[in-house]
Design a protein around this motif. Structure first.
Motif, PDB file in Angstrom:
ATOM      1  N   VAL A  21     -15.251 -39.704 -21.701  1.00  0.00           N
ATOM      2  CA  VAL A  21     -15.127 -38.758 -20.592  1.00  0.00           C
ATOM      3  C   VAL A  21     -15.811 -37.438 -20.945  1.00  0.00           C
ATOM      4  CG1 VAL A  21     -13.477 -37.387 -19.250  1.00  0.00           C
ATOM      5  CG2 VAL A  21     -13.050 -39.809 -19.650  1.00  0.00           C
ATOM      6  N   GLU A  22     -15.664 -36.989 -22.180  1.00  0.00           N
ATOM      7  CA  GLU A  22     -16.320 -35.749 -22.610  1.00  0.00           C
ATOM      8  C   GLU A  22     -17.835 -35.866 -22.519  1.00  0.00           C
ATOM      9  OE1 GLU A  22     -14.972 -34.762 -26.520  1.00  0.00           O
ATOM     10  OE2 GLU A  22     -12.935 -34.328 -25.842  1.00  0.00           O
ATOM     11  N   LYS A  23     -18.374 -37.010 -22.911  1.00  0.00           N
ATOM     12  CA  LYS A  23     -19.818 -37.223 -22.827  1.00  0.00           C
ATOM     13  C   LYS A  23     -20.296 -37.137 -21.382  1.00  0.00           C
ATOM     14  CE  LYS A  23     -20.566 -40.081 -26.910  1.00  0.00           C
ATOM     15  NZ  LYS A  23     -20.952 -41.403 -27.410  1.00  0.00           N
ATOM     16  N   VAL A  24     -19.553 -37.758 -20.483  1.00  0.00           N
ATOM     17  CA  VAL A  24     -19.921 -37.725 -19.066  1.00  0.00           C
ATOM     18  C   VAL A  24     -19.861 -36.290 -18.541  1.00  0.00           C
ATOM     19  CG1 VAL A  24     -19.201 -38.433 -16.751  1.00  0.00           C
ATOM     20  CG2 VAL A  24     -19.253 -40.104 -18.606  1.00  0.00           C
ATOM     21  N   ILE A  25     -18.827 -35.558 -18.887  1.00  0.00           N
ATOM     22  CA  ILE A  25     -18.690 -34.176 -18.415  1.00  0.00           C
ATOM     23  C   ILE A  25     -19.817 -33.309 -18.970  1.00  0.00           C
ATOM     24  CG2 ILE A  25     -17.251 -32.098 -18.585  1.00  0.00           C
ATOM     25  CD1 ILE A  25     -14.812 -33.941 -18.394  1.00  0.00           C
ATOM     26  N   ILE A  26     -20.142 -33.457 -20.232  1.00  0.00           N
ATOM     27  CA  ILE A  26     -21.208 -32.660 -20.840  1.00  0.00           C
ATOM     28  C   ILE A  26     -22.554 -32.989 -20.206  1.00  0.00           C
ATOM     29  CG2 ILE A  26     -22.521 -32.314 -22.977  1.00  0.00           C
ATOM     30  CD1 ILE A  26     -19.815 -32.542 -24.461  1.00  0.00           C
ATOM     31  N   ARG A  27     -22.847 -34.266 -20.001  1.00  0.00           N
ATOM     32  CA  ARG A  27     -24.115 -34.661 -19.387  1.00  0.00           C
ATOM     33  C   ARG A  27     -24.213 -34.147 -17.954  1.00  0.00           C
ATOM     34  NH1 ARG A  27     -24.603 -40.848 -21.630  1.00  0.00           N
ATOM     35  NH2 ARG A  27     -25.172 -40.260 -23.752  1.00  0.00           N
ATOM     36  N   THR A  28     -23.132 -34.262 -17.203  1.00  0.00           N
ATOM     37  CA  THR A  28     -23.120 -33.773 -15.827  1.00  0.00           C
ATOM     38  C   THR A  28     -23.345 -32.269 -15.789  1.00  0.00           C
ATOM     39  OG1 THR A  28     -21.573 -35.544 -15.232  1.00  0.00           O
ATOM     40  CG2 THR A  28     -21.781 -33.706 -13.689  1.00  0.00           C
ATOM     41  N   THR A  29     -22.694 -31.545 -16.683  1.00  0.00           N
ATOM     42  CA  THR A  29     -22.864 -30.097 -16.739  1.00  0.00           C
ATOM     43  C   THR A  29     -24.309 -29.736 -17.076  1.00  0.00           C
ATOM     44  OG1 THR A  29     -20.568 -29.863 -17.470  1.00  0.00           O
ATOM     45  CG2 THR A  29     -22.020 -27.983 -17.830  1.00  0.00           C
ATOM     46  N   LEU A  30     -24.901 -30.431 -18.023  1.00  0.00           N
ATOM     47  CA  LEU A  30     -26.294 -30.159 -18.381  1.00  0.00           C
ATOM     48  C   LEU A  30     -27.246 -30.450 -17.218  1.00  0.00           C
ATOM     49  CD1 LEU A  30     -26.484 -31.459 -22.051  1.00  0.00           C
ATOM     50  CD2 LEU A  30     -26.668 -29.106 -21.261  1.00  0.00           C
ATOM     51  N   VAL A  31     -27.009 -31.544 -16.515  1.00  0.00           N
ATOM     52  CA  VAL A  31     -27.862 -31.887 -15.373  1.00  0.00           C
ATOM     53  C   VAL A  31     -27.769 -30.801 -14.306  1.00  0.00           C
ATOM     54  CG1 VAL A  31     -28.093 -33.483 -13.421  1.00  0.00           C
ATOM     55  CG2 VAL A  31     -27.888 -34.376 -15.744  1.00  0.00           C
ATOM     56  N   PHE A  32     -26.546 -30.346 -13.993  1.00  0.00           N
ATOM     57  CA  PHE A  32     -26.395 -29.303 -12.985  1.00  0.00           C
ATOM     58  C   PHE A  32     -26.993 -27.975 -13.444  1.00  0.00           C
ATOM     59  CE2 PHE A  32     -22.948 -31.922 -11.014  1.00  0.00           C
ATOM     60  CZ  PHE A  32     -23.592 -32.077  -9.795  1.00  0.00           C
ATOM     61  N   PHE A  33     -26.920 -27.677 -14.729  1.00  0.00           N
ATOM     62  CA  PHE A  33     -27.499 -26.447 -15.249  1.00  0.00           C
ATOM     63  C   PHE A  33     -29.020 -26.474 -15.129  1.00  0.00           C
ATOM     64  CE2 PHE A  33     -29.096 -23.801 -18.757  1.00  0.00           C
ATOM     65  CZ  PHE A  33     -28.564 -22.585 -18.351  1.00  0.00           C
ATOM     66  N   VAL A  34     -29.630 -27.605 -15.495  1.00  0.00           N
ATOM     67  CA  VAL A  34     -31.083 -27.739 -15.379  1.00  0.00           C
ATOM     68  C   VAL A  34     -31.502 -27.673 -13.914  1.00  0.00           C
ATOM     69  CG1 VAL A  34     -33.006 -29.361 -15.696  1.00  0.00           C
ATOM     70  CG2 VAL A  34     -31.370 -28.973 -17.543  1.00  0.00           C
ATOM     71  N   LEU A  35     -30.724 -28.300 -13.033  1.00  0.00           N
ATOM     72  CA  LEU A  35     -31.003 -28.245 -11.607  1.00  0.00           C
ATOM     73  C   LEU A  35     -30.928 -26.813 -11.088  1.00  0.00           C
ATOM     74  CD1 LEU A  35     -31.015 -31.272 -10.303  1.00  0.00           C
ATOM     75  CD2 LEU A  35     -29.483 -30.156  -8.706  1.00  0.00           C
ATOM     76  N   LEU A  36     -29.930 -26.065 -11.536  1.00  0.00           N
ATOM     77  CA  LEU A  36     -29.781 -24.663 -11.146  1.00  0.00           C
ATOM     78  C   LEU A  36     -30.996 -23.849 -11.564  1.00  0.00           C
ATOM     79  CD1 LEU A  36     -27.991 -22.287 -10.090  1.00  0.00           C
ATOM     80  CD2 LEU A  36     -27.165 -22.093 -12.430  1.00  0.00           C
ATOM     81  N   ILE A  37     -31.447 -24.032 -12.795  1.00  0.00           N
ATOM     82  CA  ILE A  37     -32.610 -23.308 -13.288  1.00  0.00           C
ATOM     83  C   ILE A  37     -33.848 -23.668 -12.463  1.00  0.00           C
ATOM     84  CG2 ILE A  37     -34.148 -22.984 -15.273  1.00  0.00           C
ATOM     85  CD1 ILE A  37     -31.396 -21.665 -15.584  1.00  0.00           C
ATOM     86  N   CYS A  38     -34.027 -24.943 -12.159  1.00  0.00           N
ATOM     87  CA  CYS A  38     -35.188 -25.375 -11.373  1.00  0.00           C
ATOM     88  C   CYS A  38     -35.170 -24.786  -9.962  1.00  0.00           C
ATOM     89  CB  CYS A  38     -35.240 -26.901 -11.289  1.00  0.00           C
ATOM     90  SG  CYS A  38     -35.640 -27.686 -12.849  1.00  0.00           S
ATOM     91  N   VAL A  39     -34.028 -24.816  -9.318  1.00  0.00           N
ATOM     92  CA  VAL A  39     -33.930 -24.283  -7.961  1.00  0.00           C
ATOM     93  C   VAL A  39     -34.149 -22.775  -7.962  1.00  0.00           C
ATOM     94  CG1 VAL A  39     -32.354 -23.901  -6.026  1.00  0.00           C
ATOM     95  CG2 VAL A  39     -32.505 -26.147  -7.076  1.00  0.00           C
ATOM     96  N   GLN A  40     -33.595 -22.076  -8.938  1.00  0.00           N
ATOM     97  CA  GLN A  40     -33.809 -20.634  -9.018  1.00  0.00           C
ATOM     98  C   GLN A  40     -35.285 -20.320  -9.252  1.00  0.00           C
ATOM     99  OE1 GLN A  40     -31.731 -18.022  -8.450  1.00  0.00           O
ATOM    100  NE2 GLN A  40     -30.289 -19.550  -7.751  1.00  0.00           N
ATOM    101  N   ALA A  41     -35.954 -21.120 -10.059  1.00  0.00           N
ATOM    102  CA  ALA A  41     -37.387 -20.914 -10.284  1.00  0.00           C
ATOM    103  C   ALA A  41     -38.177 -21.178  -9.008  1.00  0.00           C
ATOM    104  CB  ALA A  41     -37.871 -21.819 -11.412  1.00  0.00           C
ATOM    105  N   MET A  42     -37.783 -22.202  -8.270  1.00  0.00           N
ATOM    106  CA  MET A  42     -38.468 -22.509  -7.018  1.00  0.00           C
ATOM    107  C   MET A  42     -38.278 -21.396  -5.997  1.00  0.00           C
ATOM    108  SD  MET A  42     -37.723 -26.597  -6.712  1.00  0.00           S
ATOM    109  CE  MET A  42     -38.083 -26.651  -4.985  1.00  0.00           C
ATOM    110  N   LEU A  43     -37.133 -20.737  -6.014  1.00  0.00           N
ATOM    111  CA  LEU A  43     -36.877 -19.660  -5.060  1.00  0.00           C
ATOM    112  C   LEU A  43     -37.718 -18.424  -5.345  1.00  0.00           C
ATOM    113  CD1 LEU A  43     -33.033 -19.901  -4.495  1.00  0.00           C
ATOM    114  CD2 LEU A  43     -34.847 -20.435  -2.884  1.00  0.00           C
TER     115      LEU A  43
END
Length: 74
Positions: A21-43
């Motif tokens: 469960v910890e692995k899934v939570i960490i991976r999900t958090t990393l994916v959302f963080f990278v997505l956030l950075i990408c969207v902010q860069a696109m803006l």
């Protein structure tokens, strides 16, 4: 099976489950963080920002950097 053995078996199963469960939570958090950075860069790109946001047209006249005059006055 004695009670201690059952307890240890349960603890081992819980440790394995929580590690997964910890692995899934960490991976999900990393994916959302990278997505956030990408969207902010696109803006940062005006064309994309115009289509992504509803507020952009309501902002008024966009600021344009002043152009340097070709002949500088002294």
């Amino acid at each position: 099976m004695s009670r201690d053995e059952e307890h240890k078996s349960y603890e081992q199963l819980f440790i394995l489950f929580s590690a997964k469960v910890e692995k899934v939570i960490i991976r999900t958090t990393l994916v959302f963080f990278v997505l956030l950075i990408c969207v902010q860069a696109m803006l940062q790109i005006p064309y994309i920002r115009k289509h992504f946001t509803r507020v952009e047209p309501l902002e008024g006249k966009p600021y344009v950097w002043p152009q340097k005059e070709k002949e500088e006055r002294s």
